[in-house]
Scaffold this motif. Sequence first.
Motif, short mmCIF file in Angstrom:
data_model
loop_
_atom_site.label_atom_id
_atom_site.label_comp_id
_atom_site.label_asym_id
_atom_site.label_seq_id
_atom_site.Cartn_x
_atom_site.Cartn_y
_atom_site.Cartn_z
N GLY A 100 -3.09 -36.30 -25.33
CA GLY A 100 -4.51 -36.11 -25.63
C GLY A 100 -5.40 -37.34 -25.50
O GLY A 100 -6.50 -37.37 -26.05
N LYS A 101 -4.93 -38.31 -24.72
CA LYS A 101 -5.70 -39.54 -24.56
C LYS A 101 -7.10 -39.28 -23.97
O LYS A 101 -8.10 -39.74 -24.52
CB LYS A 101 -4.89 -40.48 -23.65
CG LYS A 101 -5.57 -41.77 -23.33
CD LYS A 101 -4.60 -42.68 -22.60
CE LYS A 101 -5.25 -43.20 -21.34
NZ LYS A 101 -4.45 -44.25 -20.71
N GLY A 111 -2.81 -35.57 -13.85
CA GLY A 111 -2.86 -35.94 -15.26
C GLY A 111 -2.55 -37.41 -15.50
O GLY A 111 -2.08 -37.79 -16.55
N SER A 133 -7.77 -33.87 -34.55
CA SER A 133 -7.66 -32.95 -33.43
C SER A 133 -8.79 -33.32 -32.48
O SER A 133 -9.96 -33.08 -32.77
CB SER A 133 -7.83 -31.50 -33.88
OG SER A 133 -8.11 -30.70 -32.74
N GLN A 153 -13.17 -34.45 -19.97
CA GLN A 153 -12.50 -35.61 -19.45
C GLN A 153 -13.39 -36.49 -18.60
O GLN A 153 -13.18 -36.71 -17.43
CB GLN A 153 -11.25 -35.17 -18.69
CG GLN A 153 -10.48 -34.13 -19.50
CD GLN A 153 -9.00 -34.20 -19.32
OE1 GLN A 153 -8.52 -34.69 -18.31
NE2 GLN A 153 -8.26 -33.72 -20.28
N LEU A 158 -2.91 -27.38 -33.92
CA LEU A 158 -1.91 -26.47 -33.35
C LEU A 158 -1.07 -25.83 -34.44
O LEU A 158 -0.68 -26.50 -35.40
CB LEU A 158 -0.97 -27.23 -32.41
CG LEU A 158 -1.49 -27.65 -31.05
CD1 LEU A 158 -0.42 -28.47 -30.33
CD2 LEU A 158 -1.88 -26.44 -30.22
N HIS A 206 1.80 -41.00 -24.79
CA HIS A 206 2.63 -40.32 -23.82
C HIS A 206 1.73 -39.33 -23.08
O HIS A 206 0.73 -38.87 -23.64
CB HIS A 206 3.74 -39.56 -24.56
CG HIS A 206 4.78 -38.97 -23.65
ND1 HIS A 206 5.80 -39.72 -23.13
CD2 HIS A 206 4.93 -37.72 -23.15
CE1 HIS A 206 6.55 -38.95 -22.36
NE2 HIS A 206 6.05 -37.73 -22.36
N ILE A 207 2.06 -39.02 -21.85
CA ILE A 207 1.22 -38.11 -21.06
C ILE A 207 1.05 -36.77 -21.79
O ILE A 207 1.99 -36.29 -22.43
CB ILE A 207 1.81 -37.92 -19.64
CG1 ILE A 207 0.81 -37.16 -18.77
CG2 ILE A 207 3.15 -37.20 -19.66
CD1 ILE A 207 1.01 -37.42 -17.30
N ASP A 208 -0.17 -36.27 -21.75
CA ASP A 208 -0.51 -34.97 -22.36
C ASP A 208 -0.67 -34.99 -23.89
O ASP A 208 -0.89 -33.95 -24.48
CB ASP A 208 0.50 -33.87 -22.02
CG ASP A 208 0.21 -33.27 -20.65
OD1 ASP A 208 -0.89 -33.54 -20.13
OD2 ASP A 208 1.08 -32.55 -20.12
N ASN A 240 -2.39 -36.59 -33.26
CA ASN A 240 -3.39 -35.69 -32.65
C ASN A 240 -2.87 -34.25 -32.61
O ASN A 240 -1.70 -34.00 -32.86
CB ASN A 240 -3.69 -36.20 -31.24
CG ASN A 240 -4.81 -35.42 -30.57
OD1 ASN A 240 -5.78 -35.00 -31.21
ND2 ASN A 240 -4.69 -35.21 -29.25
N LYS A 241 -3.75 -33.34 -32.32
CA LYS A 241 -3.44 -31.90 -32.18
C LYS A 241 -2.99 -31.28 -33.50
O LYS A 241 -2.11 -30.41 -33.51
CB LYS A 241 -2.37 -31.66 -31.09
CG LYS A 241 -2.70 -32.30 -29.74
CD LYS A 241 -1.92 -31.67 -28.60
CE LYS A 241 -2.12 -32.45 -27.32
NZ LYS A 241 -1.37 -31.93 -26.18
N THR A 248 -8.77 -36.49 -23.81
CA THR A 248 -9.55 -35.63 -24.70
C THR A 248 -10.13 -36.44 -25.85
O THR A 248 -11.30 -36.29 -26.21
CB THR A 248 -8.68 -34.48 -25.26
OG1 THR A 248 -7.96 -33.89 -24.17
CG2 THR A 248 -9.52 -33.42 -25.94
P1 GDP Z 1 -3.63 -37.16 -21.68
O1 GDP Z 1 -2.62 -36.89 -20.61
O2 GDP Z 1 -3.03 -37.96 -22.80
O3 GDP Z 1 -4.91 -37.75 -21.16
O4 GDP Z 1 -3.94 -35.74 -22.34
P2 GDP Z 1 -5.21 -34.81 -22.20
O5 GDP Z 1 -6.36 -35.36 -22.97
O6 GDP Z 1 -5.43 -34.50 -20.76
O7 GDP Z 1 -4.69 -33.54 -22.99
C1 GDP Z 1 -3.56 -32.80 -22.58
C2 GDP Z 1 -3.71 -31.36 -23.03
O8 GDP Z 1 -3.70 -31.29 -24.45
C3 GDP Z 1 -5.02 -30.72 -22.59
O9 GDP Z 1 -4.77 -29.40 -22.23
C4 GDP Z 1 -5.89 -30.80 -23.83
O10 GDP Z 1 -6.86 -29.78 -23.88
C5 GDP Z 1 -4.88 -30.65 -24.93
N1 GDP Z 1 -5.30 -31.30 -26.17
C6 GDP Z 1 -5.76 -32.56 -26.32
N2 GDP Z 1 -6.07 -32.80 -27.62
C7 GDP Z 1 -5.80 -31.65 -28.30
C8 GDP Z 1 -5.91 -31.25 -29.66
O11 GDP Z 1 -6.32 -32.00 -30.53
N3 GDP Z 1 -5.51 -29.99 -29.96
C9 GDP Z 1 -5.05 -29.12 -29.03
N4 GDP Z 1 -4.69 -27.91 -29.43
N5 GDP Z 1 -4.95 -29.47 -27.75
C10 GDP Z 1 -5.31 -30.70 -27.37
#
Ligand code: GDP
Length: 596
Positions: free
Chosen positions: A16-17, A51, A162, A39, A135, A12-14, A131-132, A19
């Motif tokens: 962490g794909k 995004g 993470s 990125q 947090l 899903h968007i955000d 992921n994450k 990252t």
């Molecule tokens: P995408 O839309 O799936 O590509 O997501 P992004 O990789 O752009 O990540 C979305 C947000 O989540 C960014 O602000 C990242 O820094 C944050 N993020 C990604 N992975 C992690 C993680 O493992 N831990 C935390 N705390 N934040 C994360």
Amino acid sequence: MEQIRNFSIIAHIDHGKSTLADRLIQQAGMVSERQFRDQLLDTMDIERERGITIKSQTISLPYKSKSGEVFELNLIDTPGHVDFSYEVSRALASCEGVLLLVDASQGVEAQTLANLYAAMEHDLTIIPVINKIDLPSADIEMAKEQIETELGLDSEHAVLCSAKEGLGIEDVFEAIVSRIPAPSGSPEKPLSALIFDAHYDSFRGIIVSCRIFDGRVRQGDVIRFMSNGATYRVEEVGVFRLTREPRSELRAGEVGYIISGVKTLSDTRVGDTITLDKNPISKPLPGFREVKPVVFSSIYPISSDDYPSLVDALEKYKLNDAALVYEKDSSVALGQGFRCGFLGLLHLEIVQERLEREFDQSIIMTVPSVQYRFTLTDGSVVVVDNPQYYPDPLRIKKSEEPFIKASIMIPERYMGAVMKLCMEKRGTNPRFSYPTPGRIEILFDMPLSEVVFDFYDKLKTITQGYGSFDYEMIDYREGELVKLDILVNGEKVDALSMLVHKERAREWGVQVCDRLKEEIPKHQFKIAIQGAVGGKIISRSTISPFRKDVTAKCYGGDISRKRKLLEKQKAGKKRMKMVGSVMIPQSAFVAVLKTK
Ligand code: GDP
Ligand code: MG
């Protein structure tokens, strides 16, 4: 081949794909800390801001496992929007497995599920990754439970990581090599390679990204594109590292690129099969589809002096976007321009933004339209995607509009709201299925015109982001279509005209008048905006004049402040178009279709 793994990350968007992709690249030891920038895979500005990934990129990562074996991991990135669902399907068809990423604080969301279904359609191995976990709000147990109940996957073997802090990354790598199967296929068989992406390079021409299923390909081979039989001599093959890395050959199981003197993207088709001219396979790989535009709009330069530069910009832009089609067009209000076809409204907005940012064009786009079909009294059939060519109503025997099969996936609780939305959008023939407990898939037949504009945004809003949506064209159906004209200060603005269903004409008329009232700035005089069908006024709004001269308060005051204000006004004007005596902002033409 035993040492190759082809996979994609879906989320899903955000969640962490991007990252995680960056972290895998970094941990695979290909980039030094200094080279590493956030990125890596999402390169375009627009992608970062929105995004979403528009153009997928692929990278091969060398990985030495705990047991000491060296693997080649091919990470195939996928675009993330319904306009590009065909590209996603071709990328997934090139993989054996996916990492399904779930945010530990958010849990399973709409797109997680939609992506899961896409992966299941291709029989891929699915590895859930939570992921994450760094947090404070991470709830691993909740995420695991949702993976079980909402996705129907075994959560016991979910990988925890993470991406941001670099925790658990080795576990991700180990899961990829131990759980995703190595590709099958034989290098001894005739060549079959799937094109899943292509892009233009100003030095080398078209670079095709492909997955080799059988056989091998090397420099000097003559290859054949099976969709059109075109043949080319291979100049170079190789793999994607951070840059392209030439190899002596690509063989069954591998993912890489082929450069072969193809000059334009229009000669390459995503989903096409490449084989060897002298030893071809008999049948192409399944799933090929010709991608056709569904939304049409005209592009005009704001200043007609800029027409030659727009011609040039479109030619260059097209090199990198085969999905855009265009031809000459002209308008009374706007002069010389181009009629363009797009995959959807997002695609249209991306083209608009990129022409402005990367090619420095100031453009106006007219109200988007789908393609209608009219049978005339003399028996001839005309296809019209431009309201300008709406036939004389007296000569129309039958009007038809394109219909789609819409597939909407939602948690049960949004059922009522979504049904209501679909009925409003003239949806018919609803069908329901229950793929997993608590989730509903609703199928509707709907007019394409009702969904391409703001349906997706509305669906997202009413389902708080949980609704996912996909569609395919089914057929043309009869419906009474009329032309809605918009008059600004009594003058018809052809670029604002639209073809609409008769039943919906008034509603659209009211919406367009209201939106224009917000979009057009106040002038020295009162501006009347009217919607008309066949000369009959069906809606109206008025913009009252402004009272004060904006610069008046600066007179005698600070001169630099005054200059700044004038400059600001001038910049504003650059993005406005004079229509008669009224300035219409560039954004107005597309904005009128969007409800708030
Ligand atoms: P995408 O839309 O799936 O590509 O997501 P992004 O990789 O752009 O990540 C979305 C947000 O989540 C960014 O602000 C990242 O820094 C944050 N993020 C990604 N992975 C992690 C993680 O493992 N831990 C935390 N705390 N934040 C994360
Ligand atoms: Mg991303």
